[in-house]
Design a protein around this motif. Structure first.
Motif, PDB file in Angstrom:
ATOM      1  N   THR A 129       0.681  -0.751   0.165  1.00  0.00           N
ATOM      2  CA  THR A 129       0.094  -0.074  -0.570  1.00  0.00           C
ATOM      3  C   THR A 129       1.032   1.085  -0.370  1.00  0.00           C
ATOM      4  N   LYS A 130       2.497   0.952   0.116  1.00  0.00           N
ATOM      5  CA  LYS A 130       2.951   2.380   0.200  1.00  0.00           C
ATOM      6  C   LYS A 130       3.645   2.362  -0.655  1.00  0.00           C
ATOM      7  N   SER A 131       4.618   3.411  -1.645  1.00  0.00           N
ATOM      8  CA  SER A 131       5.623   3.758  -2.772  1.00  0.00           C
ATOM      9  C   SER A 131       7.033   3.038  -1.693  1.00  0.00           C
ATOM     10  N   ILE A 132       7.168   2.593  -0.309  1.00  0.00           N
ATOM     11  CA  ILE A 132       8.202   1.837  -0.027  1.00  0.00           C
ATOM     12  C   ILE A 132       8.309   0.951   1.376  1.00  0.00           C
ATOM     13  N   VAL A 133       7.673  -0.119   0.794  1.00  0.00           N
ATOM     14  CA  VAL A 133       7.176  -1.141   1.866  1.00  0.00           C
ATOM     15  C   VAL A 133       8.494  -1.997   2.580  1.00  0.00           C
ATOM     16  N   ILE A 157      10.769  -3.477  -0.726  1.00  0.00           N
ATOM     17  CA  ILE A 157       9.657  -3.274  -2.158  1.00  0.00           C
ATOM     18  C   ILE A 157       9.289  -2.187  -2.543  1.00  0.00           C
ATOM     19  N   GLU A 158      10.199  -1.544  -3.565  1.00  0.00           N
ATOM     20  CA  GLU A 158       9.586  -0.155  -3.719  1.00  0.00           C
ATOM     21  C   GLU A 158       9.021  -0.424  -5.409  1.00  0.00           C
ATOM     22  N   PHE A 165      10.405  -3.003  -7.164  1.00  0.00           N
ATOM     23  CA  PHE A 165      11.669  -3.543  -6.854  1.00  0.00           C
ATOM     24  C   PHE A 165      11.841  -4.503  -5.660  1.00  0.00           C
ATOM     25  N   LEU A 166      13.065  -4.698  -5.288  1.00  0.00           N
ATOM     26  CA  LEU A 166      13.165  -5.612  -4.519  1.00  0.00           C
ATOM     27  C   LEU A 166      14.543  -5.853  -3.800  1.00  0.00           C
ATOM     28  N   LYS A 167      14.942  -4.593  -2.754  1.00  0.00           N
ATOM     29  CA  LYS A 167      16.514  -4.189  -2.160  1.00  0.00           C
ATOM     30  C   LYS A 167      16.298  -4.772  -0.883  1.00  0.00           C
ATOM     31  N   ASP A 168      17.880  -5.869  -1.052  1.00  0.00           N
ATOM     32  CA  ASP A 168      17.775  -6.462  -0.114  1.00  0.00           C
ATOM     33  C   ASP A 168      18.454  -5.156   1.040  1.00  0.00           C
TER      34      ASP A 168
END
Length: 534
Positions: A129-133, A157-158, A165-168
């Motif tokens: 529900t957000k730009s960045i989760v 998750i962005e 996109f997924l970022k560690d």
């Protein structure tokens, strides 16, 4: 993944700065460039470990349909896109919580939401529900997961302009996407994410809404009882709050700018500027400066810096009328603005960020122009997001009486002549083909108001354009001759002002009172028409 090659150059590699990001240690940061030259696509290798087309290593090679490209462990199939005429779904909005699509043939809005499903130890659903989760063990994350192998802030998750996109986040045990450990990569629907001992599935759900005709016959100053128009009212209401590009198609005079203003007025941008530019009314030499502005000294007559319409519309809506007339060499520059949200003034080097919602309009068949090479396919797809097709007035006979009533009550009420219209005149108007659509109807009624000597306009008071005239039209057993006009509405107004000035011995105050306008307005019209006392 499926990726549409809609840019002049598409970059593929491990870095997230590429158009296509592939998580693979054997792939270079920028591994391959695909350059479009007309109908040709040239693949150029930029890697350390090589690029293979149909199992043969290449340096630079033209791609052909069904070629197989290998980069590390990834295989790319180069295929043909759908025909423009076969488009069934158009993306109308992308934000972190939903993707709206419009299917015009079924009048359906599809609301697609991004979701995460936890498989074990028990099933749980999370809506993105957000730009960045953020995901992790700490209670301050958006999604909190309990597992001893998960870091406090494990990954995120962005959403970037509709792509996920997924970022560690430098976690201890890493983030696994579809079996591969990743640092940062694109995240397509259907992917499986492993964090510690937990597995999550990233997917989307659909909710279909039918766009039904509005019950109102008036919408943001647009008047219609026609079912298709009232369906458009509902569609505008649904998509106005998004930033989706709108493409309006309709004949001259159907009210394309009114539709564009309705989109603006119903959006969150309503308090920001609405700027209109007719791409067909500006010379080819000046159109780039009108769009993007110019720096002082950029060309001979550039005596000072000037902002273009994109900067003028900052935060608001830009209406590009007759987009089909935009020169072919300028179309890639417009495409860049739509994709990157930045412009460069003529003669300048600085990139300027712009936040503008674009509404375009045309009377041309852009799909056919694409096939004929007169309009870029990539720009067409970027504009063809929310398609709105306006029916011509000849297909809306039930609206004639409604529009005439509006013109007489509102538009021409300030002429000082309150007029009504009889049934015979309405019958003639309904039977007329209206090549100039609503604009022509307004002009016909305006001339009739000024010329008619009685309180009621009859069929004999109507003057029509020679473009749409038919010699005679039969109504209720009789015949009405339709009179072509030789004078414009401005001619009639100028003549009426001059007549009243002479009648009142050039007393402007008395003349303004007779005409039902302010004295200052009369002075403006005298100056505008060059009226002099002879």
């Amino acid at each position: 993944m499926r990726y549409f090659l809609n840019k002049e150059t598409t970059a593929i590699g491990r870095s997230t700065r590429n158009d296509i990001c592939l998580p693979d240690a054997s792939i270079s940061r920028t591994h391959l460039l695909i350059v479009r030259k007309g109908d040709q696509f040239i693949a150029t290798d930029k890697s350390t470990n090589g690029t293979f087309v149909n199992d043969e290593k290449i340096s630079s090679q033209e791609l052909r349909i069904d070629d197989m490209i290998k980069l590390g462990q990834w295989t790319i199939h180069f295929g043909v896109s759908k025909e423009v005429s076969e488009i069934k779904t158009e993306i109308t909005e992308r934000d972190p919580t939903r993707v709206l699509s419009f299917r015009p043939e079924k009048a359906e809005l599809v609301c697609e939401r991004a979701m995460l499903e936890l498989f074990s130890p028990s099933k749980r659903l999370f809506t993105v529900t957000k730009s960045i989760v953020s995901i992790g063990k700490s209670k301050t994350n958006d999604i909190v997961l309990e597992d001893e192998y998960i870091s406090n802030y494990h990954c995120k998750i962005e959403n970037r302009k509709g792509m996920f996109f997924l970022k560690d986040l430098q976690s201890t045990n890493g983030t696994i996407l579809n079996g591969q450990r990743v640092i940062e990569t694109s995240l397509p629907f259907g992917s499986t994410i492993e964090i510690g001992k937990l597995r999550l599935r990233f997917f989307s759900t659909e909710e279909i809404q039918t766009v039904r005709a509005s019950t109102e016959s008036e919408f943001e100053g647009i008047h219609s009882q026609h079912a298709k128009m009232r369906e458009i009212f509902t569609l505008i209401d649904r998509i106005a709050s998004s930033n989706a590009t709108v493409l309006i198609h309709g004949e001259t005079g159907t009210g394309k700018e009114l539709i564009a203003r309705a989109v603006h007025n119903r959006s969150d941008r309503e308090k920001k500027p609405f700027v209109a530019l007719n791409c067909g009314a500006i010379s080819k030499d000046l159109i780039e400066s009108e769009l993007f502005g110019h720096e002082k000294g950029a060309f001979t007559s550039a005596h000072q810096q000037r902002k273009g319409v994109f900067e003028q519309a900052q935060g608001g809506t830009l209406f590009l009328d007759e987009i089909g007339e935009l020169p072919l060499d300028l179309q890639p520059k417009l495409l860049r603005v739509l994709e990157a949200g930045e412009i460069k003034r003529v003669g300048g080097s600085q990139l300027i960020d712009v936040d503008v919602r674009v509404v375009a309009a045309t009377h041309r068949d852009l799909a056919q122009d694409v096939r004929n090479g007169r309009f870029r396919e990539d720009l067409f797809f970027r504009l063809y997001v929310v398609p709105i097709k306006l029916p011509p007035l000849r297909e809306r006979p039930q609206d004639i009486s409604l529009l005439v009533g509006h013109f007489l009550a509102i538009e021409f009420a300030g002429t000082g002549k309150r007029k009504s219209i009889d049934r015979s005149a309405i019958d003639v108007l309904v039977d007329y083909p209206w090549p100039g659509n609503i604009r022509e109807l307004k002009n016909v009624i305006g001339r009739a108001v000024l010329d008619c000597k009685t309180p009621t306009i009859s069929a004999g008071d109507l003057q029509f354009s020679p473009l749409g005239i038919r010699d005679q039209t039969r109504h209720e057993g009789g015949e009405h001759s339709l009179k072509p006009f030789s004078r414009t509405l401005k001619d009639v107004e100028k003549e009426k002002i001059l007549t009243e000035l002479k009648r009142n011995n050039w007393n402007k105050k008395a003349t303004a009172k007779v005409l039902g306008i302010a004295k200052s307005t009369l002075h403006e019209k005298i100056k505008k028409y060059g009226i002099e006392d002879d």
